[in-house]
Design a protein around this motif. Structure first.
Motif, PDB file in Angstrom:
ATOM      1  N   MET A 440       0.827  -1.191   0.000  1.00 37.96           N
ATOM      2  CA  MET A 440       0.000   0.000   0.000  1.00 37.96           C
ATOM      3  C   MET A 440       0.868   1.250   0.000  1.00 37.96           C
ATOM      4  N   VAL A 441       1.895   1.226   0.826  1.00 40.71           N
ATOM      5  CA  VAL A 441       2.782   2.382   0.914  1.00 40.71           C
ATOM      6  C   VAL A 441       3.391   2.671  -0.448  1.00 40.71           C
ATOM      7  N   VAL A 442       3.859   1.633  -1.095  1.00 36.72           N
ATOM      8  CA  VAL A 442       4.466   1.805  -2.413  1.00 36.72           C
ATOM      9  C   VAL A 442       3.484   2.438  -3.374  1.00 36.72           C
ATOM     10  N   TRP A 443       2.288   1.935  -3.341  1.00 33.78           N
ATOM     11  CA  TRP A 443       1.298   2.468  -4.285  1.00 33.78           C
ATOM     12  C   TRP A 443       0.961   3.911  -3.984  1.00 33.78           C
ATOM     13  N   ILE A 444       0.903   4.235  -2.711  1.00 30.76           N
ATOM     14  CA  ILE A 444       0.606   5.627  -2.358  1.00 30.76           C
ATOM     15  C   ILE A 444       1.699   6.541  -2.867  1.00 30.76           C
ATOM     16  N   ILE A 445       2.951   6.117  -2.667  1.00 26.45           N
ATOM     17  CA  ILE A 445       4.073   6.930  -3.134  1.00 26.45           C
ATOM     18  C   ILE A 445       4.002   7.103  -4.641  1.00 26.45           C
ATOM     19  N   VAL A 446       3.759   6.016  -5.317  1.00 27.49           N
ATOM     20  CA  VAL A 446       3.663   6.087  -6.775  1.00 27.49           C
ATOM     21  C   VAL A 446       2.564   7.061  -7.179  1.00 27.49           C
ATOM     22  N   GLY A 447       1.439   6.959  -6.512  1.00 29.81           N
ATOM     23  CA  GLY A 447       0.325   7.832  -6.837  1.00 29.81           C
ATOM     24  C   GLY A 447       0.669   9.293  -6.642  1.00 29.81           C
ATOM     25  N   VAL A 448       1.299   9.603  -5.509  1.00 36.07           N
ATOM     26  CA  VAL A 448       1.653  10.988  -5.212  1.00 36.07           C
ATOM     27  C   VAL A 448       2.643  11.517  -6.243  1.00 36.07           C
ATOM     28  N   LEU A 449       3.640  10.705  -6.544  1.00 34.18           N
ATOM     29  CA  LEU A 449       4.658  11.131  -7.502  1.00 34.18           C
ATOM     30  C   LEU A 449       4.042  11.399  -8.872  1.00 34.18           C
ATOM     31  N   SER A 450       3.209  10.487  -9.301  1.00 39.65           N
ATOM     32  CA  SER A 450       2.645  10.650 -10.639  1.00 39.65           C
ATOM     33  C   SER A 450       1.756  11.882 -10.705  1.00 39.65           C
ATOM     34  N   SER A 451       1.037  12.136  -9.643  1.00 41.32           N
ATOM     35  CA  SER A 451       0.192  13.336  -9.670  1.00 41.32           C
ATOM     36  C   SER A 451       1.057  14.597  -9.675  1.00 41.32           C
ATOM     37  N   LEU A 452       2.191  14.513  -8.968  1.00 39.65           N
ATOM     38  CA  LEU A 452       3.126  15.639  -8.989  1.00 39.65           C
ATOM     39  C   LEU A 452       3.606  15.900 -10.403  1.00 39.65           C
ATOM     40  N   ILE A 453       4.008  14.818 -11.046  1.00 40.49           N
ATOM     41  CA  ILE A 453       4.520  14.949 -12.409  1.00 40.49           C
ATOM     42  C   ILE A 453       3.452  15.556 -13.307  1.00 40.49           C
ATOM     43  N   CYS A 454       2.250  15.096 -13.146  1.00 36.88           N
ATOM     44  CA  CYS A 454       1.156  15.631 -13.944  1.00 36.88           C
ATOM     45  C   CYS A 454       1.009  17.127 -13.714  1.00 36.88           C
ATOM     46  N   LEU A 455       1.107  17.523 -12.464  1.00 35.23           N
ATOM     47  CA  LEU A 455       0.991  18.946 -12.138  1.00 35.23           C
ATOM     48  C   LEU A 455       2.062  19.752 -12.847  1.00 35.23           C
ATOM     49  N   ILE A 456       3.292  19.243 -12.750  1.00 35.98           N
ATOM     50  CA  ILE A 456       4.399  19.956 -13.366  1.00 35.98           C
ATOM     51  C   ILE A 456       4.202  20.049 -14.872  1.00 35.98           C
TER      52      ILE A 456
END
Lengths: 826, 220
Positions: A440-456
């Motif tokens: 779960m932790v891994v997936w959360i991190i992945v999710g946060v990172l990808s949303s960050l990238i999308c924002l950028i």
């Protein structure tokens, strides 16, 4: 007359009293005579119930008259029979007279009288219940008797003891509801015969005079009829069981013993023997059992077992029980159960269960073979999951739900007959949850990172605005068709027209092959020197180039760093490796050695040379079965191969710069000569190219490698004095000398040297025009007719080819469709 | 379900048999023959299978034809192999010399050759005999022969001295299987199946003991 008088007097009284009653205090309510009763026909009593007292103390007076006289008397005795009663003693009682009785209540305000009661003595006789009931039992000659005695009801007047009563007796077993009533007569004792032994009976008596009513039942007496002195009933053999297939025990249910001491004896006879034996051991297995030790236990033999119950009155024998010990084995539950949680490589937990056979069971000798079954369920679950595991004493359980507590039990059974043992005690195991949490932790991190990238990304988009849009979605050029032969169109010969547009048939004609070579530079120099000519080689290219650089020929499978890449390639493209080796050889010796090598390796279908044989053999072992299919393709495209053999494909630096993906193909395309996959790749490369280099080993006399037709367009220049001469193909547009030559626009001269790469290669550029041969057939038709395609169109061509390239690179040859590369050979 | 298991087991065994005909020889071995362990493994599997079938056929017969007839009381002491003195408990089975035990097994197997042939044919005449009983009778007969072959092979391998004369007890029960009186005839079948179940279990059990003794040194 008199009655009328009385009643009229009452009415007058009532009327008078009603007026008084208004003050709140009234005359008394009407009393009621409840009953009159004579116990013995000689005296009697009457009782009444008072009415309302009218708020004042009342006096009650009983008057009576006799039907034979007019005179009214008052009660002779208010006391003997209790309150609100009147006792008439013997002197005042005449059995032949009817008494008329009235009770009058009187207070200060007035009086009130009850309704008159007519009493006939004979009709109100009811004695009291008999007393002193006592019970006895008597047993004689196997019969049980019940003996009851009692006394007549006591009377106040002792002189009346001469009265004669009739008696009745009733009895029942204590637990039952229904009474059994017996008429006794005038005696005060009774003997009830043949009562059930061992049952407790309840007895009552009542009595009656010769007239009148029955008395109440006397108080209950109960007595236990003693168990009779009878022989015991049949005992029952409950079961026999052998826990370890060596000894066995039988149990029985004892017979009802009738209160007498009863002995049980187990007798048995064995199949094949006449003799009857007695149980060898009554003690070991507890009461009412018989234990047969090893000496007394035989298998494959039927035991005929009976149990005899005996007491002093006689004996009784159970039904025979036939037992073959072979079939009654029921082991004890398994022991030493351990639950262990282990983690697999994927870190999924699994459960390892181990257990031992029950200690009594000797499974080592082979005499007894046990099979096991286990069951488990989550602690809160309802249904067990049962798993039969055979003779193993361990079991692995996968796919258990993490975070749950499981209950596990095991039982066992002999292999053929017999019964399952009891379940072993419950064992608990908790499957940990942390594995899932980590995920779960891994997936959360992945999710946060990808949303960050999308924002950028979106931020950049906004910043760059229009330019970005243009970059991503370049303007689409409109199609332009130039150079269609109008004459051909007019004649309407579709075939000719089509052939002018491109080569659609399969297998392709020689025209198509010619089309392949658009700009050729034939050179026999060292291959690796072709490579540096590319200004922007991709990483893939670099790796392979290095390998080819080293002249050891080890570039194939030996190198550990390359192994993965190579293996992947080798699956789909066995010939790639081969040709690399070949090239290395060629560079070394320059003699025609590679031809033989190629053929040899091709036959073996092993993409290796001798130097890397070991690792390649390993690779070959891993080659999937589709290799055969791949080679089938080869045979169908023999024609292409010839052409390709002679070609080395290079992309002009300028164009290469646009498409990095393409670059990875160079070394492959360059060397491929028999692989379809690579052919397709090469086709793409070539179509995008402005320059095509054809490498030719001159010392190799093999004619297939030089297409004679190709030679038509080749001008050979000696560029160097090396022993490996470089041939420059100055050749015209592919269609120049074919039927397509009718198309004027396609005929071109390629004399312009775009770059001199190192000192071996000349890269030729057509005069500001490039041959663009996209993938699909229709564009091919267009562009072959229209060499003056604009640059944007070309770039579209790249983008369409690029995905196919990458696919071909990674996907192996599985999905090659000959039709897809057909057009490019035009 | 049971039938499925049966088929599965039989399939397994048949496959196993198929392998027998072409044993895999280890490289360089001159005598390409199965090890004693393999022989025992197969014999045990076969004996287990035969006993499984015998139990099934007996149970089916009992359920269908013997309910409430009290056959079991009459079936005492009437197996034709009873004259062969076989070990009756674990101690006896462990004490008897393995060659003797093997010969006994052979004797029992041989004694069943004849009755099984007749059983397979006579069982067809039972009124409304279900297919499951019929095919099992045939299957048992065939498998018994196979096991006999295998056992002869094992005995030939293990036997140190001369092979004993072929011991077996004759069976004279054929007339009883053909009796006109149905009750008597059914009892004859019942008794034969009862004895078959017993003897097949004996053989299975003895073979397991022998295997553990000879191959695993009493440490199975």
């Amino acid at each position: 007359m008199k009655q009328r008088f009385i009643s009229s007097a009452q009415i007058i009284l009532q009327l008078a009293l009603t007026t008084v009653g208004l003050t709140g205090q009234t005359y008394p309510g009407k009393p009621k005579i409840i009953r009159c009763r004579s116990l013995e026909k000689e005296t009697f009593s009457c009782w009444w119930k008072p009415g309302s007292d009218g708020g004042l103390p009342n006096n009650y007076t009983l008057f009576y008259s006799k039907d034979s006289e007019e005179k009214i008397y008052e009660c002779p005795d208010y006391l003997t029979s209790g309150p609100n009663s009147c006792y008439f003693d013997k002197n005042h009682t005449n059995p032949w007279t009817t008494y008329i009785i009235t009770v009058m209540a009187t207070n200060e305000i007035g009086s009130n009288s009850s309704d008159p009661q007519h009493v006939d003595i004979t009709s109100i006789v009811q004695p009291d219940a008999p007393v002193n009931l006592s019970l006895e039992t008597n047993t004689s000659a196997n019969m049980s008797y019940l003996w009851a005695k009692w006394s007549p009801p006591p009377l106040a007047d002792a002189s009346s003891n001469l009265l004669v009563y009739h008696y009745e007796l009733r009895l029942k077993p204590e637990e039952k509801e229904e009474w059994e009533t017996v008429s006794v007569g005038m005696q005060t004792h009774y003997e009830v015969s043949s009562r059930q032994a061992g049952v407790k009976y309840v007895v009552q008596v009542r009595c009656m005079l010769d007239l009148g009513e029955w008395s109440e039942w006397s108080s209950e007496r109960s007595i236990q009829i003693p168990k009779e002195r009878l022989p015991p009933e049949k005992p029952t053999i409950i079961k026999c069981r052998s826990p370890e297939k060596e000894t066995f025990t039988c149990w029985w249910k004892p017979a009802t013993d009738g209160g007498l001491l009863t002995n049980h004896t187990l007798l048995y006879s064995k199949e094949g023997e006449e003799k009857v034996y007695e149980c060898p051991d009554y003690k070991t297995a507890g009461p009412n059992s018989c234990y047969f030790d090893k000496k007394h236990t035989s298998f494959w033999t039927i035991y005929n077992i009976t149990v005899r119950a005996t007491n002093e009155m006689g004996s009784n024998v159970s039904d025979p029980h036939y037992v073959d010990v072979t079939y009654i084995v029921q082991p004890d539950p398994p022991v030493n159960i351990t639950l262990e949680l282990k983690k697999s490589i994927k870190r999924k937990p699994y459960l390892v269960l181990t257990w031992s056979p029950p200690p009594l069971a000797d499974v080592r000798s082979g005499w007894l073979t046990l099979e096991y079954e286990l069951r488990l369920k989550p602690e809160e679950g309802e249904e067990w999951e049962t798993i039969f595991v055979g003779q193993q004493t361990q079991c692995k359980m996968f796919s258990l739900n993490p975070g749950k507590r499981y209950i596990v039990q095991i039982h066992c059974k002999p292999d053929h007959h017999g019964l399952w043992s009891e379940w072993s005690p419950e064992m608990y195991i908790e499957i940990p949850t942390d594995f899932r949490v980590k995920d779960m932790v891994v997936w959360i991190i992945v999710g946060v990172l990808s949303s960050l990238i999308c924002l950028i990304m979106s931020w950049i988009m906004i910043m760059k605005g229009y330019r970005m849009m243009a970059f991503i979605l370049p303007p689409v050029p409109g199609p332009k068709i130039k150079g269609i032969d109008t004459h051909l169109l007019e004649t309407g010969k579709s075939e000719e027209l089509l052939s002018a547009l491109g080569c659609h048939g399969f297998p392709p004609t020689s025209d198509c092959e010619e089309l392949l070579i658009e700009y050729l530079e034939v050179e026999d120099s060292e291959d690796q020197q072709l490579m540096p000519s590319h200004e922007t080689p991709s990483k893939n290219t670099k790796i392979i180039l290095k390998e080819t650089d080293s002249d050891s020929g080890r570039g194939s499978c030996d190198s550990p760093s390359l192994l993965p890449v190579k293996c992947r390639e080798s699956r789909g493209l066995p010939s790639t490796l081969q040709t690399q080796d070949v090239r290395a050889k060629e560079k070394k010796g320059g003699k025609g050695s590679w031809e033989t090598q190629c053929t040899a390796s091709e036959q073996k279908m092993l993409p290796c040379n001798s130097e890397s044989l070991k690792s390649c053999t390993w690779l070959a072992a891993q080659l999937p079965g589709n290799q055969a299919a791949m080679f089938a393709y080869h045979s169908t495209v023999e024609a292409f191969r010839i052409t390709l053999n002679t070609t080395n494909v290079n992309t002009s630096p300028v164009l290469v710069g646009n498409e990095e993906n393409r670059q990875s193909l160079y070394p492959i395309a360059e060397t491929v000569y028999d692989d379809l996959e690579k052919m397709s790749e090469m086709e793409y490369s070539k179509t995008d190219q402005t320059t095509v280099q054809v490498r030719q080993n001159q010392q190799n006399d093999k004619s297939p490698f030089l297409n004679p037709k190709l030679m038509d367009y080749v001008e050979v220049h000696k560029v160097r004095q090396d022993e490996e001469p470089t041939l420059l193909l100055k050749h015209k547009e592919n269609s120049g000398k074919t039927k397509k030559s009718t198309v004027p626009g396609t005929s071109k001269e390629y004399t312009k040297v775009s770059t001199v790469v190192d000192h071996h290669i000349l890269v030729l550029l057509p005069d500001q025009r490039t041959q663009n041969t996209p993938v699909s057939q229709e564009p091919v038709a267009e562009t072959s007719q229209n060499p003056q395609d604009s640059q944007p169109e070309k770039s579209t061509g790249y983008s369409t080819t690029a995905p196919s390239d990458s696919r071909g690179d990674t996907g192996g040859s599985d999905y090659m469709d000959p039709s897809s590369f057909m057009p490019s050979f035009k | 379900g049971l039938l499925l298991v049966t088929l599965l087991v039989s399939h397994m065994l048949l496959t196993k048999e198929g392998v027998t005909s072409m044993p895999i020889c280890p490289n360089g071995s001159v005598n390409c023959q199965l090890t004693l362990e393999e022989l025992f493994d197969r014999a045990v599997k076969l004996a287990t299978y035969i006993h499984f079938l015998s139990s099934e056929i007996f149970n089916e017969f009992e359920e269908r034809y013997a309910q409430g007839r009290g056959f079991i009381a009459k079936a005492v002491n009437s197996c034709h192999t009873a004259s062969l003195t076989t070990p009756e408990d674990k101690e006896q089975a462990q004490q008897i010399h393995h060659e003797d035990l093997l010969n006994l097994i052979l004797g029992v197997l041989r004694s069943w050759n004849d009755p099984l042939v007749h059983l397979a044919s006579e069982v067809q005449r039972i009124k409304e005999a279900p297919e499951t009983i019929l095919w099992k009778a045939v299957e048992i007969e065939e498998q018994n022969k196979r096991l006999l072959e295998g056992m002869e092979k094992i005995v030939g391998r293990v036997q140190s001295g001369e092979v004993e004369n072929e011991i077996y007890t004759p069976w004279d029960g054929l007339p009883s299987l053909q009796l006109a009186d149905e009750d008597s005839r059914l009892f004859a079948f019942y008794n034969l199946l009862h004895c078959l179940r017993r003897d097949s279990h004996k053989i299975d059990n003895y073979l397991k003991v022998l295997k553990c003794r000879l191959i695993h040194d009493n440490n199975c």
